[in-house]
Design an enzyme around this catalytic site. Structure first.
Site, PDB file in Angstrom:
ATOM      1  N   ALA A 177      15.275  38.956  35.619  1.00  0.00           N
ATOM      2  CA  ALA A 177      16.189  38.632  35.212  1.00  0.00           C
ATOM      3  C   ALA A 177      16.616  37.133  35.713  1.00  0.00           C
ATOM      4  O   ALA A 177      16.037  36.678  36.652  1.00  0.00           O
ATOM      5  CB  ALA A 177      17.458  39.464  35.365  1.00  0.00           C
ATOM      6  N   GLY A 235      13.386  42.788  34.743  1.00  0.00           N
ATOM      7  CA  GLY A 235      13.574  42.470  33.419  1.00  0.00           C
ATOM      8  C   GLY A 235      12.456  42.239  32.941  1.00  0.00           C
ATOM      9  O   GLY A 235      12.204  42.542  31.608  1.00  0.00           O
ATOM     10  N   GLU A 280      10.595  45.487  32.270  1.00  0.00           N
ATOM     11  CA  GLU A 280      11.480  46.254  31.311  1.00  0.00           C
ATOM     12  C   GLU A 280      11.220  45.595  30.108  1.00  0.00           C
ATOM     13  O   GLU A 280      11.076  46.450  29.076  1.00  0.00           O
ATOM     14  CB  GLU A 280      13.045  46.089  31.771  1.00  0.00           C
ATOM     15  CG  GLU A 280      13.277  46.803  32.951  1.00  0.00           C
ATOM     16  CD  GLU A 280      14.944  46.728  33.147  1.00  0.00           C
ATOM     17  OE1 GLU A 280      15.123  45.660  33.557  1.00  0.00           O
ATOM     18  OE2 GLU A 280      15.455  47.763  32.906  1.00  0.00           O
ATOM     19  N   GLU A 334      14.583  45.677  41.582  1.00  0.00           N
ATOM     20  CA  GLU A 334      15.977  45.445  41.628  1.00  0.00           C
ATOM     21  C   GLU A 334      16.649  46.192  42.923  1.00  0.00           C
ATOM     22  O   GLU A 334      17.530  45.569  43.294  1.00  0.00           O
ATOM     23  CB  GLU A 334      16.456  46.040  40.320  1.00  0.00           C
ATOM     24  CG  GLU A 334      16.455  45.509  39.127  1.00  0.00           C
ATOM     25  CD  GLU A 334      14.945  45.398  38.407  1.00  0.00           C
ATOM     26  OE1 GLU A 334      13.959  45.931  39.201  1.00  0.00           O
ATOM     27  OE2 GLU A 334      14.791  44.750  37.346  1.00  0.00           O
TER      28      GLU A 334
END
Ligand code: NAD
Length: 686
Positions: free
Chosen positions: A66, A105, A108, A128
């Protein structure tokens, strides 16, 4: 090839579209990147000729996470969650083509694709947890569906990356691509999927099962490692939800737990430290373009506790090291300890036996300072004694080649005074390592009044090469870390005189999250550092303990008694000595609350931190936090002492110090900076 926006292109090659993200440096999932994926999906959906989509990245890596600069800001563009659902919901196969690191992310996103291929050098992970978070875009729900519960638990709670081979074996990757031909391989793979008319493989639809008791067993096995942290437990709960609820319920739980972490203090603290580590590398007053000096060969003086550990850092990083001692016995002992340390690491499987030999092969033991003549950096780690250090630096001045950096590992002494014993004070600085020096990540770099900018630049770069976090400190007694530590030690000693026992203080400090309390730390370091039987007056508790040969862990007793496994138990003898000490000083002992212990130990430290900032001995509050995180094991989830102060509230700290001033005016006088910030209603970190 069509440009979708500033960070992406879409190329249609026959029946397959290739969406290439190009947002340097790491293709982080910023708003433009998310929008580009949405646009690519829309284009692929709208074009009847396109039957499949390959998602690939330009530059050095697949999406590496992210965009953490967006955290805490108002959301913009498509949310990550929407992007995931759109990928998974595209009625045409989507293939993720992975190189570099697919992290957070990024992984993901790959999990939301229907298929995943990667080059063998790729690495994948969900880090994370290291920021006190969990993968909040479906990662915790999709991962166990591909790799199973045990591996998913391991990945989300450790945050560690796994290699592509391991990922393929675990089911996280469908196939490995040739190292230099990812794009073509992914295209072929997509065509194969189409040719074979394989049904869309949506990860959300895959079953997930868990052995009974697996979650509690995992919690129990890792209790020590997770102590104090919220995020590992929240990650576990998400995987548990994946195994026991349907996909949408699991997603809802993941989202709720993610928001709780995101808004909580712990993740804020861990994100603060993430940025603090980077901020510490920015040194005020370094002219732009300052070039580091070349460092090819390192000299270390003293092969004791510190000299040995310091040398190991450089040997492990491939630097030849010459280590100098005063006599053969000390040299032999010191290098022997280094070898044993390496061998033990090899026994644990963390390095190979070849690495042990290679590292030790880079070491040149010597009894002559003359052998340091051609070193580019010399680090002195002899006894903490100004006269000896000055004598050594004066000698080095006449021996070591011009332009070499001369550093001292002193814990407390005045680096300017040491520098003044040479003709080249601009080449002198402090390089303060922490014990064990081959393990602790902190390097306090002491900037003398005359230290040249390129010396700092060089040492900072070198710190990175040997895996340390460098924090620059000014010249003052104990620099940043030990100067604050002394205050805590002073309060700890006063507390046991006034009514607490050493184990009370240690219990409170470890419950706060420190790895050790002040008295456990003293026992570990050795109570006899700087003590001698000849000069002992038998007055202080330390004198009395050392006179009884209670010198700490090494004699199996100090403030505590230790068994074979070095497990401490409170000592009755120490209890009696503590009581006698209070009586001798005419102190009426009283019950001291845990709250008072914590406040006196930590608030006086924070107050000293404020003085350090005010005097410019640290450049920023977050540097102080880094020192305590990496040098003393301050709990990451509290963000370091200065960040912790902000979370407690500076007005409360000022008021508490004022309250304690009734006991001792001088010891608890709030620092002017602390008072000013409290009055302005701001924190140390803004
Ligand atoms: P130590 O006693 O274990 O080692 C010092 C070594 O220096 C000894 O082996 C001694 O023989 C050698 N020595 C003394 N004079 C010498 C000379 N003239 N030439 C060559 N070698 C000489 O001490 P230590 O714990 O390694 O501490 C060394 C320095 O590091 C001190 O300044 C100390 O304050 C600092 N330091 C110590 C720690 C710690 O936790 N021990 C942590 C950070 C910094």
């Amino acid at each position: 090839m069509a440009e979708l926006n500033a960070v992406a292109d879409l190329a249609v090659e026959g029946n397959v579209a290739v969406l290439t993200l190009n947002s340097p440096p790491v293709n982080a999932l910023s708003a433009p990147v998310r929008d580009a994926i949405m646009a690519g999906l829309a284009a692929a959906a709208a074009d009847a000729a396109v039957q499949a989509l390959v998602l690939i990245c330009a530059g050095r890596t697949f999406i590496a996470g992210a965009d953490i600069t967006e955290f805490g800001r108002p959301p913009q563009g498509a949310s990550l969650h929407e992007v995931m659902l759109a990928i998974e919901g595209l009625g045409k196969p989507v293939v993720a083509a992975i190189h570099g690191t697919a992290l957070g992310g990024g992984l993901e996103t790959a999990l939301a694709c229907h298929w995943r291929v990667a080059v063998p050098s790729a690495k994948l992970g969900l880090p994370e947890v290291k920021l006190g978070l969990l993968p909040g875009a479906g990662g915790t729900q999709r991962l166990p569906r591909l790799v199973g519960v045990p591996q998913a638990l391991e990945m989300v709670t450790s945050g560690a990356m796994i290699g592509a081979q391991q990922a393929a074996a675990a089911g996280l990757l469908d196939e490995l691509a040739p190292e230099d031909d990812l794009r073509a391989f992914a295209l072929l793979f997509a065509r194969r999927v189409l040719d074979e008319a394989r049904p869309l493989r949506r990860v959300r639809d895959l079953p997930v099962t868990a052995e009974p008791g697996v979650f509690d067993a995992f919690r129990k096995a890792n209790a020590r490692k997770f102590r104090g942290f919220d995020a590992p437990e929240f990650n576990i709960r998400c995987i548990e939800a994946a195994a026991t609820k349907n996909f949408d319920e699991g997603l809802a739980i993941e989202h709720a737990l993610f928001m709780e972490l995101m808004n909580g203090t712990q993740s804020k603290a861990q994100r603060h430290l993430f940025f603090a580590e980077r901020a510490a590398q920015k040194i005020p007053g370094l002219p732009p373009g300052t070039q580091p000096r070349p460092i090819r060969k390192v000299g270390v003086i003293g092969a004791g506790t510190m000299g040995g550990g310091i040398s190991m850092n450089f040997l492990s990083a491939g630097f030849p090291v010459t280590i100098v001692e005063t006599n053969e016995a000390a040299l032999h002992r010191g290098t022997g300890v280094m070898r044993t340390n390496y061998e033990n690491t090899a026994k644990k499987g963390r390095i190979t036996q070849e690495a042990v030999e290679r590292n030790m092969g880079l070491l040149t033991p010597s009894l002559s300072l003359e052998d340091l003549a051609d070193c580019d950096l010399v680090i002195e780690a002899v006894f903490e004694n100004m006269a000896i250090k000055k004598e050594i630096f004066a000698k080095l001045d006449g021996i070591v080649k011009p332009g070499a950096i001369l550093a001292s590992n002193t814990s407390y002494l005045n680096v300017d005074e040491i520098a003044a014993s040479t003709q080249r004070p601009q080449d002198v600085c402090g390089m303060h390592f922490f014990s064990p020096a081959n393990v602790m990540r902190l390097l306090e770099v002491v900037r003398g009044a005359k230290t040249a900018p390129d010396v700092l630049e060089t040492v900072l770069g070198l710190a990175r090469k040997i895996g340390k976090v460098a924090v620059v400190a000014g010249v003052c007694h104990g620099f940043i870390g030990n100067r604050m530590l002394e205050l805590r030690q002073r309060e700890a000693n006063k507390l046991i005189l006034e009514g607490a026992m050493p184990w009370d203080v240690d219990r409170v400090i470890t419950a706060f999250g420190m790895p050790m309390g002040p008295f456990q730390m003293a026992d570990l370091a050795g109570l006899d550092i700087g003590w001698s039987a000849e000069t002992s007056k038998g007055e202080s508790l330390r004198d009395q303990l050392c006179e009884r040969d209670r010198r700490g862990q090494k004699t199996r007793c100090g403030f505590y008694d230790y068994d074979e496994q070095r497990t401490p138990t409170p000592s009755d003898l120490v209890r009696d000595l503590v009581l006698a000490q209070s009586a001798a000083k005419g102190v009426t002992r009283r019950v001291i609350s845990d709250e008072e212990i914590l406040e006196r130990c930590t608030y006086t430290m924070i107050n000293e931190g404020a003085l350090i900032l005010e005097e410019g001995m640290a450049y920023r509050a977050s540097d102080i936090d880094m020192v305590w995180l990496t040098g003393y094991g301050f709990p990451a989830y509290r963000g370091g002492p200065m960040f912790y102060a902000d979370t407690v509230g500076l007005p409360h700290i000022v008021a508490t110090l004022r309250k304690f001033q009734a006991m001792n005016e001088a010891d608890f006088a709030p620092a002017p900076l602390l008072e000013r910030l409290a009055a302005e209603g701001v924190g140390f970190n803004g």
